[in-house]
Write a protein that holds these residues in place. Structure first.
Motif, PDB file in Angstrom:
ATOM      1  N   ILE A  21       0.845  -1.188   0.000  1.00  0.00           N
ATOM      2  CA  ILE A  21       0.000   0.000   0.000  1.00  0.00           C
ATOM      3  C   ILE A  21       0.888   1.249   0.000  1.00  0.00           C
ATOM      4  O   ILE A  21       0.662   2.202  -0.745  1.00  0.00           O
ATOM      5  CB  ILE A  21      -0.945   0.002   1.222  1.00  0.00           C
ATOM      6  CG1 ILE A  21      -2.062  -1.018   1.026  1.00  0.00           C
ATOM      7  CG2 ILE A  21      -1.559   1.399   1.415  1.00  0.00           C
ATOM      8  CD1 ILE A  21      -2.942  -1.180   2.249  1.00  0.00           C
ATOM      9  N   ALA A  57      -3.270  -5.358  -3.333  1.00  0.00           N
ATOM     10  CA  ALA A  57      -3.087  -3.934  -3.044  1.00  0.00           C
ATOM     11  C   ALA A  57      -3.352  -3.105  -4.303  1.00  0.00           C
ATOM     12  O   ALA A  57      -3.972  -2.030  -4.232  1.00  0.00           O
ATOM     13  CB  ALA A  57      -1.677  -3.685  -2.523  1.00  0.00           C
ATOM     14  N   ALA A  99      -7.103  -3.150  -4.874  1.00  0.00           N
ATOM     15  CA  ALA A  99      -7.735  -2.287  -3.875  1.00  0.00           C
ATOM     16  C   ALA A  99      -7.493  -0.812  -4.197  1.00  0.00           C
ATOM     17  O   ALA A  99      -8.363   0.041  -3.945  1.00  0.00           O
ATOM     18  CB  ALA A  99      -7.202  -2.622  -2.486  1.00  0.00           C
ATOM     19  N   PHE A 100      -6.318  -0.517  -4.745  1.00  0.00           N
ATOM     20  CA  PHE A 100      -6.041   0.867  -5.157  1.00  0.00           C
ATOM     21  C   PHE A 100      -7.063   1.335  -6.185  1.00  0.00           C
ATOM     22  O   PHE A 100      -7.585   2.447  -6.102  1.00  0.00           O
ATOM     23  CB  PHE A 100      -4.626   0.952  -5.719  1.00  0.00           C
ATOM     24  CG  PHE A 100      -4.221   2.338  -6.160  1.00  0.00           C
ATOM     25  CD1 PHE A 100      -3.590   3.201  -5.289  1.00  0.00           C
ATOM     26  CD2 PHE A 100      -4.480   2.774  -7.460  1.00  0.00           C
ATOM     27  CE1 PHE A 100      -3.216   4.478  -5.699  1.00  0.00           C
ATOM     28  CE2 PHE A 100      -4.116   4.040  -7.875  1.00  0.00           C
ATOM     29  CZ  PHE A 100      -3.475   4.900  -6.992  1.00  0.00           C
ATOM     30  N   ILE A 143     -10.693   1.262  -4.020  1.00  0.00           N
ATOM     31  CA  ILE A 143     -10.867   2.034  -2.780  1.00  0.00           C
ATOM     32  C   ILE A 143     -10.258   3.422  -2.861  1.00  0.00           C
ATOM     33  O   ILE A 143     -10.855   4.410  -2.406  1.00  0.00           O
ATOM     34  CB  ILE A 143     -10.272   1.257  -1.586  1.00  0.00           C
ATOM     35  CG1 ILE A 143     -11.034  -0.057  -1.393  1.00  0.00           C
ATOM     36  CG2 ILE A 143     -10.320   2.089  -0.308  1.00  0.00           C
ATOM     37  CD1 ILE A 143     -10.426  -0.972  -0.342  1.00  0.00           C
ATOM     38  N   ASN A 144      -9.069   3.532  -3.435  1.00  0.00           N
ATOM     39  CA  ASN A 144      -8.347   4.804  -3.414  1.00  0.00           C
ATOM     40  C   ASN A 144      -9.123   5.973  -4.015  1.00  0.00           C
ATOM     41  O   ASN A 144      -9.101   7.079  -3.463  1.00  0.00           O
ATOM     42  CB  ASN A 144      -6.997   4.644  -4.112  1.00  0.00           C
ATOM     43  CG  ASN A 144      -6.055   5.799  -3.823  1.00  0.00           C
ATOM     44  OD1 ASN A 144      -5.655   6.015  -2.690  1.00  0.00           O
ATOM     45  ND2 ASN A 144      -5.695   6.544  -4.864  1.00  0.00           N
ATOM     46  N   TRP A 157      -5.638   6.992   0.437  1.00  0.00           N
ATOM     47  CA  TRP A 157      -4.670   6.063   1.023  1.00  0.00           C
ATOM     48  C   TRP A 157      -5.064   5.627   2.424  1.00  0.00           C
ATOM     49  O   TRP A 157      -4.762   4.513   2.846  1.00  0.00           O
ATOM     50  CB  TRP A 157      -3.266   6.668   1.006  1.00  0.00           C
ATOM     51  CG  TRP A 157      -3.056   7.924   1.821  1.00  0.00           C
ATOM     52  CD1 TRP A 157      -3.202   9.209   1.399  1.00  0.00           C
ATOM     53  CD2 TRP A 157      -2.645   7.997   3.196  1.00  0.00           C
ATOM     54  NE1 TRP A 157      -2.924  10.090   2.420  1.00  0.00           N
ATOM     55  CE2 TRP A 157      -2.565   9.370   3.528  1.00  0.00           C
ATOM     56  CE3 TRP A 157      -2.330   7.049   4.170  1.00  0.00           C
ATOM     57  CZ2 TRP A 157      -2.188   9.811   4.802  1.00  0.00           C
ATOM     58  CZ3 TRP A 157      -1.959   7.485   5.434  1.00  0.00           C
ATOM     59  CH2 TRP A 157      -1.892   8.848   5.742  1.00  0.00           C
ATOM     60  N   LEU A 216      -7.359   2.619   2.264  1.00  0.00           N
ATOM     61  CA  LEU A 216      -6.641   1.383   1.957  1.00  0.00           C
ATOM     62  C   LEU A 216      -6.084   0.740   3.222  1.00  0.00           C
ATOM     63  O   LEU A 216      -6.176  -0.470   3.420  1.00  0.00           O
ATOM     64  CB  LEU A 216      -5.510   1.677   0.968  1.00  0.00           C
ATOM     65  CG  LEU A 216      -5.933   1.936  -0.475  1.00  0.00           C
ATOM     66  CD1 LEU A 216      -4.759   2.461  -1.287  1.00  0.00           C
ATOM     67  CD2 LEU A 216      -6.470   0.663  -1.117  1.00  0.00           C
ATOM     68  N   SER A 240      -7.294  -3.035   5.271  1.00  0.00           N
ATOM     69  CA  SER A 240      -6.358  -4.153   5.420  1.00  0.00           C
ATOM     70  C   SER A 240      -6.680  -5.050   6.611  1.00  0.00           C
ATOM     71  O   SER A 240      -6.245  -6.200   6.656  1.00  0.00           O
ATOM     72  CB  SER A 240      -4.922  -3.631   5.548  1.00  0.00           C
ATOM     73  OG  SER A 240      -4.731  -2.941   6.772  1.00  0.00           O
TER      74      SER A 240
END
Length: 423
Positions: free
Chosen positions: A36, A158, A161-162, A165-166, A171, A174, A178
């Protein structure tokens, strides 16, 4: 060849499968949280108003503290078994990783990453020891490759997810996310029974009074320890040198979009998973050291495509091939290190050698970022990758291996290997 890999993959008992999945998920979530930072450290730089070269030390902090975790949790695991230390460890790093989402400034975030490094350091050595002690001897190569690619799977998750979610939570979101998969790893870990190899070793230690400390001070064990630290330094520099700065190279150096750079990251992590699984399995047939050497040598002609390309397609291909061979070599490591570790200190020995190598290689990203600032990203990549590939070849060539050794058999001297394992 394909039949050999399928044969290695089949036939685990439910207990063996749960132990392996728990180790795999634990290592995956460690890597997820670590990467991340790699994927968003330019966003952290903007959000917390610190220089890129300063933010790069977040990864250094994590890597630098990993030997502490490997030592503390490893010594504990050699005394009380693998299960309890592993469960405590996953709770510890899950909470610390979650708290990173709420860091009010860079100083607090740096402290949290230092603490996270302790948890990350404890995870790999204990998870690898438990998994390899549970897996049948003839299947270690394949499952070693799959286990190590939890690192690539974590990076892949990751990256995904970026994407998801990002854009909405940034950040911080993220880091908050986790904790969910980490708790799944904890659930699986609770169901795993203790390592039978550790139980046999504990009984033998009680009868013979051969303490872990005396085993470690054996000159052959100490020499092997120093050698493995050097090997792991080269391996970690090879891995981080080909991964950590690459998304920033694509974004800052070549001006691709964040989404394009993450797409390349997804592609090269698929390459890593394929390479680690395939070469880990092949090491059961061709030997640990020979597989490492061939993988590293194949990496050298890939460097120009990897570092000097300017189109997205060529960069994706170069990155895929580079991670195929780099993580292909890494796929051998869980089996290789645990096989070279004495029974009495298998919780401590592989994890500490691995993480001390990480400590020495911890300055990789700041060095690469400084070189990129002064000479450009292609130069920074080439001058760090080529020498380390050659170092991996040399160190693997001069070492030994213990492929096929029986865990819990009582051989404290790692130089005592079976004829089958000599390569």
């Amino acid at each position: 060849m394909a039949f050999s890999l399928v044969k290695q993959a089949r036939g685990l008992t439910p207990e063996q499968r749960n132990a392996f999945l728990a180790a795999l998920l634990g290592w995956t979530m460690d890597a997820f949280d670590y990467f991340i930072v790699v994927l968003v450290y330019d966003e952290i730089h903007k959000s917390l108003h610190v220089e890129l070269t300063t933010v790069a030390f977040l990864t250094t902090a994590t890597l630098a503290m990993r030997p502490v975790g490997a030592f503390v949790f490893g010594r504990w695991a050699d005394k009380v078994g693998r299960r309890v230390p592993l469960m405590v460890d996953v709770v510890f790093y899950s909470v610390v990783g979650f708290l990173c989402a709420f860091a009010p400034n860079f100083t607090i975030l740096l402290i949290l990453r230092l603490l996270y490094g302790i948890g990350m350091g404890g995870e790999w050595g204990l998870g690898a020891a438990l998994a390899m002690e549970k897996i049948p001897t003839e299947k270690r190569g394949f499952y070693s490759g799959v286990l190590q690619q939890g690192y690539a799977v974590g990076y892949l998750l990751a990256a995904v997810a970026f994407f998801v979610i990002n854009p909405f939570l940034g950040w911080r979101g993220l880091f908050a996310f986790s904790i969910v998969p980490a708790l799944i790893a904890l659930y699986l870990r609770v169901k795993v029974r203790e390592s039978e190899a550790w139980e046999r070793t504990r009984e033998r230690v009680r009868q013979t009074n051969v303490t872990p400390g005396r085993v470690f001070l054996n000159p052959a064990v100490l020499r092997r320890f120093v050698y493995l630290v050097l090997l792991m330094t080269a391996f970690n520099w090879m891995s981080h040198g080909t991964q950590d700065i690459y998304p920033t190279f694509l974004k800052e150096g070549l001006h691709f979009t964040a989404n394009q750079s993450i797409l390349v990251a997804i592609i090269y992590n698929v390459g890593a998973i394929c390479g680690g699984t395939l070469l880990g399995g092949l090491s059961e047939r061709f030997g640990r050291r020979r597989t490492i050497i061939v993988a590293a040598l194949f990496g050298l002609p890939i460097v120009p495509l990897f570092a000097l390309s300017t189109t997205l397609g060529a960069l994706a291909l170069g990155a895929f091939l580079m991670q195929f061979v780099v993580q292909g070599a890494w796929g051998v490591i869980p089996a290789h290190l645990t096989e070279l570790s004495p029974d009495e200190i298998r919780g401590f020995y592989p994890g500490v050698t691995y993480q001390l190598g990480n400590l020495i290689a911890a300055l990789n990203l700041p060095i690469q970022q400084a070189l990129a600032t002064s000479h450009g990203y292609p130069f920074a990549l080439i001058v760090t990758i080529v020498p380390v590939l050659l170092a991996v070849v040399l160190l693997a060539a001069v070492g030994k291996e213990a492929r096929g050794v029986s865990f819990g058999s009582g051989a404290a001297d790692p130089s005592q290997v079976t004829p089958k394992s000599a390569t």
